[in-house]
Design an enzyme around this catalytic site. Structure first.
Site, PDB file in Angstrom:
ATOM      1  N   GLU A  40      -0.268  -9.362  -1.092  1.00 59.86           N
ATOM      2  CA  GLU A  40      -1.719  -9.623  -1.015  1.00 59.86           C
ATOM      3  C   GLU A  40      -2.331  -9.596  -2.421  1.00 59.86           C
ATOM      4  O   GLU A  40      -3.182 -10.418  -2.747  1.00 59.86           O
ATOM      5  CB  GLU A  40      -2.376  -8.578  -0.103  1.00 59.86           C
ATOM      6  CG  GLU A  40      -1.992  -8.823   1.355  1.00 59.86           C
ATOM      7  CD  GLU A  40      -2.408  -7.695   2.287  1.00 59.86           C
ATOM      8  OE1 GLU A  40      -2.105  -6.525   1.955  1.00 59.86           O
ATOM      9  OE2 GLU A  40      -3.023  -7.972   3.322  1.00 59.86           O
ATOM     10  N   GLY A  98       0.721  -5.113   0.762  1.00 58.12           N
ATOM     11  CA  GLY A  98      -0.361  -5.175  -0.216  1.00 58.12           C
ATOM     12  C   GLY A  98       0.100  -5.737  -1.554  1.00 58.12           C
ATOM     13  O   GLY A  98      -0.716  -6.194  -2.352  1.00 58.12           O
ATOM     14  N   GLU A 123       4.159  -5.504   7.320  1.00 61.36           N
ATOM     15  CA  GLU A 123       3.337  -4.439   7.919  1.00 61.36           C
ATOM     16  C   GLU A 123       3.638  -4.206   9.403  1.00 61.36           C
ATOM     17  O   GLU A 123       3.556  -3.077   9.882  1.00 61.36           O
ATOM     18  CB  GLU A 123       1.846  -4.755   7.746  1.00 61.36           C
ATOM     19  CG  GLU A 123       1.329  -4.604   6.320  1.00 61.36           C
ATOM     20  CD  GLU A 123       1.447  -5.870   5.487  1.00 61.36           C
ATOM     21  OE1 GLU A 123       2.259  -6.761   5.840  1.00 61.36           O
ATOM     22  OE2 GLU A 123       0.745  -5.972   4.478  1.00 61.36           O
ATOM     23  N   ALA A 170       0.863  -1.184   0.000  1.00 58.74           N
ATOM     24  CA  ALA A 170       0.000   0.000   0.000  1.00 58.74           C
ATOM     25  C   ALA A 170       0.896   1.229   0.000  1.00 58.74           C
ATOM     26  O   ALA A 170       2.082   1.132   0.352  1.00 58.74           O
ATOM     27  CB  ALA A 170      -0.878  -0.022   1.239  1.00 58.74           C
TER      28      ALA A 170
HETATM   29  N1  3HC Z   1       4.594   3.491  -0.005  1.00 61.66           N
HETATM   30  C1  3HC Z   1       5.058   4.726  -0.269  1.00 61.66           C
HETATM   31  N2  3HC Z   1       6.360   4.995  -0.501  1.00 61.66           N
HETATM   32  C2  3HC Z   1       7.214   3.958  -0.454  1.00 61.66           C
HETATM   33  C3  3HC Z   1       6.801   2.649  -0.169  1.00 61.66           C
HETATM   34  C4  3HC Z   1       5.410   2.422   0.044  1.00 61.66           C
HETATM   35  N3  3HC Z   1       4.927   1.204   0.286  1.00 61.66           N
HETATM   36  N4  3HC Z   1       7.878   1.838  -0.179  1.00 61.66           N
HETATM   37  C5  3HC Z   1       8.947   2.626  -0.465  1.00 61.66           C
HETATM   38  N5  3HC Z   1       8.529   3.897  -0.636  1.00 61.66           N
HETATM   39  C6  3HC Z   1       9.345   5.054  -1.021  1.00 61.66           C
HETATM   40  C7  3HC Z   1      10.441   5.371  -0.003  1.00 61.66           C
HETATM   41  O1  3HC Z   1       9.952   6.218   1.021  1.00 61.66           O
HETATM   42  C8  3HC Z   1      11.473   6.042  -0.884  1.00 61.66           C
HETATM   43  O2  3HC Z   1      11.031   7.358  -1.086  1.00 61.66           O
HETATM   44  P1  3HC Z   1      12.110   8.551  -1.268  1.00 61.66           P
HETATM   45  O3  3HC Z   1      12.923   8.179  -2.460  1.00 61.66           O
HETATM   46  O4  3HC Z   1      11.264   9.746  -1.423  1.00 61.66           O
HETATM   47  O5  3HC Z   1      12.922   8.559   0.004  1.00 61.66           O
HETATM   48  C9  3HC Z   1      11.348   5.295  -2.215  1.00 61.66           C
HETATM   49  O6  3HC Z   1      10.056   4.690  -2.189  1.00 61.66           O
HETATM   50  C10 3HC Z   1      12.375   4.213  -2.428  1.00 61.66           C
HETATM   51  O7  3HC Z   1      12.360   3.358  -1.277  1.00 61.66           O
HETATM   52  P2  3HC Z   1      13.704   2.779  -0.643  1.00 61.66           P
HETATM   53  O8  3HC Z   1      14.692   3.876  -0.486  1.00 61.66           O
HETATM   54  O9  3HC Z   1      13.316   2.010   0.551  1.00 61.66           O
HETATM   55  O10 3HC Z   1      14.174   1.852  -1.842  1.00 61.66           O
HETATM   56  P3  3HC Z   1      14.902   0.452  -1.798  1.00 61.66           P
HETATM   57  O11 3HC Z   1      15.129   0.076  -3.200  1.00 61.66           O
HETATM   58  O12 3HC Z   1      16.055   0.482  -0.857  1.00 61.66           O
HETATM   59  O13 3HC Z   1      13.825  -0.580  -1.175  1.00 61.66           O
HETATM   60  C11 3HC Z   1      11.678  -1.643  -0.880  1.00 61.66           C
HETATM   61  C12 3HC Z   1      12.638  -0.890  -1.842  1.00 61.66           C
HETATM   62  C13 3HC Z   1      12.311  -2.973  -0.493  1.00 61.66           C
HETATM   63  C14 3HC Z   1      10.383  -1.878  -1.581  1.00 61.66           C
HETATM   64  C15 3HC Z   1      11.483  -0.773   0.385  1.00 61.66           C
HETATM   65  O14 3HC Z   1      11.145   0.527  -0.002  1.00 61.66           O
HETATM   66  C16 3HC Z   1      10.397  -1.248   1.319  1.00 61.66           C
HETATM   67  O15 3HC Z   1      10.595  -2.188   2.058  1.00 61.66           O
HETATM   68  N6  3HC Z   1       9.255  -0.560   1.312  1.00 61.66           N
HETATM   69  C17 3HC Z   1       8.203  -0.753   2.284  1.00 61.66           C
HETATM   70  C18 3HC Z   1       7.431  -2.014   2.065  1.00 61.66           C
HETATM   71  C19 3HC Z   1       6.299  -2.122   3.045  1.00 61.66           C
HETATM   72  O16 3HC Z   1       6.426  -1.891   4.221  1.00 61.66           O
HETATM   73  N7  3HC Z   1       5.126  -2.503   2.525  1.00 61.66           N
HETATM   74  C20 3HC Z   1       3.941  -2.619   3.294  1.00 61.66           C
HETATM   75  C21 3HC Z   1       3.147  -1.362   3.213  1.00 61.66           C
HETATM   76  S1  3HC Z   1       1.708  -1.404   4.264  1.00 61.66           S
HETATM   77  C22 3HC Z   1       0.596  -2.342   3.374  1.00 61.66           C
HETATM   78  O17 3HC Z   1       0.896  -2.801   2.298  1.00 61.66           O
HETATM   79  C23 3HC Z   1      -0.729  -2.537   4.011  1.00 61.66           C
HETATM   80  C24 3HC Z   1      -1.569  -3.531   3.294  1.00 61.66           C
HETATM   81  O18 3HC Z   1      -1.535  -4.752   3.971  1.00 61.66           O
HETATM   82  C25 3HC Z   1      -2.972  -3.064   3.172  1.00 61.66           C
END
Ligand code: 3HC
Ligand code: NAI
Length: 700
Positions: free
Chosen positions: A109, A106, A129, A63
């Site tokens: 998912e 997500g 998450e 998400a």
């Molecule tokens: N939403 C919004 N922005 C995100 C994001 C997300 N899910 N994931 C990464 N970003 C953004 C970062 O903030 C960063 O922004 P910036 O350049 O402005 O600083 C940019 O994307 C690049 O991210 P990284 O620097 O972390 O890039 P990497 O290549 O090192 O890593 C990744 C990529 C492995 C995908 C890492 O970003 C990551 O782990 N992201 C989070 C994943 C996560 O937690 N997902 C769950 C979200 S909650 C959800 O899905 C709820 C659902 O169940 C309903």
């Protein structure tokens, strides 16, 4: 919408590509776009199957995390992804999800709502998450146990760790591992299964039956231990348990309730702050855009003690050859034995293969001379914490270093400009303050001196990333960000012992607050002699007549240096397990008598307030002095360097949640009781409290 998602026809296969840089998050418009194109493809009689994949580096990272704050503030409604995922699952033509990079949250998912999944061999899948204080909120806790089995689903949803493609295949989360072109492989796979009846994950109940009831009890016990104080892992376990007890639709409703509880909790706000904070600290305002970091191909470290050895391992682990120089053969042997011992432990725990260990050791060259230093791109000094000794080393290395070589000091508190003055090139000098153990701790405090060149700052920050660290930039002052704040924090912990709290009570109160360890346990681990040496270095700045803790000096005079000498604030056995020491209590009582300190019963609440508010107050001064770029830089320093609970967001974020006015009033109370020399509110704190603002506002 057209920009975010697009469709291409490859004869009888439709390929839907999500193109929402940088990580294809499910931002508004993306699910809607996919659903519209999917519907169109399903209607198209030439199309037999549909592939969904991500453009760029990754499939779908989850998400859009930025949306959560808008939902919580009421700016946007919370729109469930459930109908979108059911639309995929209910598609009458087979849908193949083609995963590369990461399918997280997500993203996984969405993948699980497809009928089949193929994956690139270097991709990862996960439900991270909980690291954001949330749980999977789009059926992850219901579909994952149906694919991977209950035990693994509990582990993945409550622990948040991703798994690699091969494991995902073995578990049944994906159907095929692809080598070579993902799009071609996915299209070929789609043709293979095009005539099959689509299978819906939500209808696959067979793996739910293997759930032994003990799984959940065991998982809760583990979550309480590993995620101490965190609520999301327990909620994730409840949600997976619901999958084993309730039909799919009801399980999803239970998951949604639990997700909402987490979303509106202070913990998720704090953890999301930490997530973005970790990325914000890499951004250095004012650094000219054309400044590019230099590549570090070779490194050299001076000193093979506690820190030098760990720093050498950090370089070796990142594939960078490193020389380690000592003054005497026995110190060099001790240092190398410690390095070998650390690697042997990792191999024994199965974290490294013997071949990995040998490869890493081969990158470390121990020696007693400066031979080869002239080839290094960075020289890191890690000798004793003494300005004279450090200046001597810098005078030597700056004569040998090649032009462009970064000259770094691992000092934990000393003046970088003073150290730089020993060289003819102060613009190349910078602080790289690693934390102990250097090969484990994530924080790297990069300290810029008055004359440090922008390119050197950029190089040190980029090196931090390459070494797997989180680099935070600090200005030059005694103790920089981290240890400057630790000063008043430890001072209060030490005063409290003199005023009547036991060492164990002080440690326990802060441990219960969520700190990785109590302050006096941390002091014993770092070595009381380090603080002693620093106090001697800075004695000239002390104001006469101001109370200072006496017991730490008395402990050091008795050669009680903490864990390394078997006794410090506490006693330590051979395994470094601590027990109370009546001698410390006696020293505290004697000190109180000698200096007229009243001994009394102290409540845990006072311990936490005094130690944590001392951190916050000093943090505010650091911010105002420009030593930290933003409040979030302080938060990240404390979370990754000092074991501050991430679920409280770091000391400055925590202060915002308590309310700066409440903190100000408590500090004013402490000022009345203990005097203005020890407790006077930081001007920035006073100002923000008066204006009804917070540290987060100050950052933006
Ligand atoms: N939403 C919004 N922005 C995100 C994001 C997300 N899910 N994931 C990464 N970003 C953004 C970062 O903030 C960063 O922004 P910036 O350049 O402005 O600083 C940019 O994307 C690049 O991210 P990284 O620097 O972390 O890039 P990497 O290549 O090192 O890593 C990744 C990529 C492995 C995908 C890492 O970003 C990551 O782990 N992201 C989070 C994943 C996560 O937690 N997902 C769950 C979200 S909650 C959800 O899905 C709820 C659902 O169940 C309903
Ligand atoms: P240490 O005492 O374990 O090691 C210092 C080593 O430097 C010794 O082995 C000594 O023989 C060697 N040395 C001294 N002069 C030398 C020279 N001219 N050439 C080569 N080697 C020389 O000290 P430690 O704990 O490793 O600390 C090193 C630095 O790291 C200090 O500045 C300290 O403040 C800082 N630091 C220490 C942390 C800790 O927890 N120990 C944490 C973060 C920083």
């Amino acid at each position: 919408m057209a920009d975010l998602v697009r469709l291409a026809r490859h004869d009888d296969i439709a390929v839907i590509t999500i193109d929402n840089p940088p990580v294809n998050a499910l931002s508004p418009g993306v699910p809607e776009g996919i659903e519209t194109l999917l519907h169109g493809a399903a209607q198209d009689s030439h199309i037999r199957a549909i592939v969904i994949l991500g453009a760029g580096q990754t499939f779908i990272a989850g998400a859009d995390i930025r949306e959560f704050a808008k939902i919580v503030s009421g700016e946007r409604p919370r729109i469930s992804l459930d109908p979108f995922l059911r639309a995929i699952e209910d598609c009458l033509k087979p849908v193949v999800m083609a995963i590369h990079g990461a399918a997280f949250g997500g993203g996984l998912e969405t993948a699980m709502a497809g009928h089949y999944r193929v994956i690139a061999s270097d991709a990862q899948v996960g439900q991270p998450e909980v690291k954001l204080g949330l749980i999977p909120g789009a059926g992850g806790t219901q579909r994952l146990p149906r694919l991977a089995g209950v035990a693994k689903a509990v582990e993945m949803c409550a622990g948040g760790q991703p798994i690699r493609a091969q494991e995902a295949l073995e578990l049944g989360i994906v159907d095929r591992l692809l080598k070579g072109s993902l799009v071609e492989g996915a299209i070929a796979f789609a043709r293979e299964i095009a005539s099959k009846v689509p299978r819906k994950t939500r209808e696959r109940d067979e793996r739910l039956r293997d759930a032994a009831p003990a799984i959940f009890g065991f998982a809760r016990e583990k979550a309480r231990k590993l995620g101490r104080g965190m609520t999301a892992p327990l909620a994730a376990i409840d949600a997976v348990e619901a999958a084993t007890r309730l039909p799919f639709d009801e399980g999803c409703r239970r998951e949604a309730e639990l997700f909402d509880e987490c979303l509106y909790s202070p913990q998720s706000r704090a953890l999301i702050h930490a997530f973005f904070g970790e990325r914000t600290v890499a951004k250095i305002p004012g650094l000219p855009k054309d400044v590019k970091p230099a590549e570090i191909h070779r490194a050299a470290v001076v000193g093979a003690g506690t820190m030098g050895g760990g720093i050498a391992m950090t370089f070796a682990n990142a594939g960078i050859p490193v020389i380690v120089k000592e003054t005497a053969a026995d110190a060099l042997d001790r240092g190398m034995n410690a390095i070998r011992g650390n690697y042997a432990k990792s191999a024994a725990k199965g974290r490294l293969s013997q071949a990995d260990v040998e490869q890493r050791l081969a990158r470390i060259t121990p020696q007693l001379t400066y031979e080869g230093f002239e080839q290094a791109d960075i020289l890191v000094e890690a000798v004793f914490e003494n300005t004279v000794v450090k200046k001597q080393v810098f005078a030597e290395i700056s004569k040998i270093a090649k032009p462009g070589c970064v000259l770094a000091s691992n000092t934990s508190s000393l003046d970088i400009d003073e150290i730089a003055s020993a060289t003819a090139r102060p613009e190349m000098v910078i602080g790289t303050h690693f934390f102990s153990p250097a090969h484990v701790m994530r924080l790297l405090e990069v300290v810029r001196g008055r004359g440090t060149a922008p390119g050197v700052i950029a190089t040190a920050m980029a090196l931090g990333k390459k070494l797997g660290k989180i680099a935070v930039l600090a200005g030059n002052c005694p103790g920089f960000i981290g240890n400057r704040m630790v000063g008043p924090y430890l001072r209060e912990a030490q005063f409290l012992v003199e005023e009547g709290a036991s060492v164990e009570q002080v440690n326990q109160a802060l441990y219960d607050f969520g700190m990785a360890m109590g302050p006096l346990a941390m002091d014993d681990m770092a070595g009381l002699d380090i603080g002693w040496a620093i106090r001697k270095e800075f004695a000239r700045f002390e104001k006469p007549g101001v109370r200072r803790p006496r017991v730490p000096d008395l402990l050091c005079e008795l050669r009680r240096f903490g864990q390394k000498s078997g006794r410090g604030w506490s006693l330590y056995d051979a395994d470094r397990k601590s027990s109370p020491d009546p001698e410390t209590a006696a020293l505290a009582e004697k000190t109180a008598k000698e200096f007229g300190i009243e001994r009394r019963i102290i409540l845990d609440e006072e311990i936490v307030d005094r130690c944590i508010y001392a951190l916050v107050n000093e943090g505010a001064r650091i911010l105002e002095d420009g030593i930290a770029l933003r409040a979030v830089d302080i938060d990240i320093t404390y979370i990754y360097g000092y074991g501050f609970p991430a679920w409280r967001g770091g000391p400055m974020f925590y202060a915002d949640t308590v309310g700066l006015n409440n903190i100000l009033m408590r500090i004013q109370e402490l000022q009345r009781k203990h005097g203005s020399d020890l407790w006077s509110p930081a001007p920035l704190l006073e100002r923000l409290a008066k204006e009804g603002r917070s540290f987060v506002d100050f950052d933006t």
